[in-house]
Design a protein around this motif. Sequence first.
Motif, short mmCIF file in Angstrom:
data_model
loop_
_atom_site.label_atom_id
_atom_site.label_comp_id
_atom_site.label_asym_id
_atom_site.label_seq_id
_atom_site.Cartn_x
_atom_site.Cartn_y
_atom_site.Cartn_z
N CYS A 34 0.84 -1.15 0.02
CA CYS A 34 0.08 0.05 0.09
C CYS A 34 1.01 1.32 0.02
O CYS A 34 1.93 1.43 0.66
N ASN A 35 0.54 2.20 -0.58
CA ASN A 35 0.75 3.67 -0.43
C ASN A 35 2.28 3.77 -0.70
O ASN A 35 3.10 4.16 0.18
N ARG A 47 5.45 6.33 0.33
CA ARG A 47 4.60 7.42 1.13
C ARG A 47 3.65 8.38 0.50
O ARG A 47 3.24 9.34 0.92
N GLN A 48 3.08 7.82 -0.78
CA GLN A 48 2.09 8.56 -1.66
C GLN A 48 0.85 7.76 -1.39
O GLN A 48 0.67 6.58 -1.37
N LEU A 49 -0.34 8.55 -0.88
CA LEU A 49 -1.55 8.04 -0.76
C LEU A 49 -2.18 7.55 -1.82
O LEU A 49 -2.45 8.35 -2.97
N LEU A 50 -2.56 6.27 -2.17
CA LEU A 50 -3.17 5.70 -3.43
C LEU A 50 -4.03 4.63 -2.97
O LEU A 50 -4.04 3.58 -3.21
N ASN A 79 -4.49 0.17 -3.78
CA ASN A 79 -3.75 -0.36 -2.82
C ASN A 79 -4.21 -1.83 -2.71
O ASN A 79 -3.23 -2.63 -2.57
N TRP A 101 -1.80 8.36 9.48
CA TRP A 101 -1.99 7.65 8.42
C TRP A 101 -2.87 6.71 8.25
O TRP A 101 -3.23 6.12 9.21
N GLU A 136 -3.67 0.07 6.73
CA GLU A 136 -3.29 -0.57 5.55
C GLU A 136 -3.17 -2.12 5.65
O GLU A 136 -2.75 -2.61 6.66
#
Length: 98
Positions: free
Chosen positions: A4-5, A8-11, A15, A45, A48
């Motif tokens: 996941c992510n 450190r980019q939220l995607l 995921n 955060w 995940e």
Amino acid sequence: MTACNPGRQLLPCLNEARNLLLREALLERGWCQMPTHHVADSGNWPDEAGFCVFDVESSALQTLAREYGQAAIVYGGVDGAGRLVWLERENEKPTREK
């Protein structure tokens, strides 16, 4: 470990698919694993999904985690608590377990 992510980019929309690919990679290697749910202590955060992988050396897990763009893994054994292992990029200093 998780896929996941990456970086450190939220995607959030990617995921689930990334974790399915990671699960396939774990199965292809014959590594025993079970699903996990990761929650940040700080709460800043998103949770995940991921996997607890058994009986695999830290260096092998670090290599796979880098392939999925991860910044760190949690590594440990039955004899103690897990440790956060930050993953440095290939052109940086070797990774040290903390």
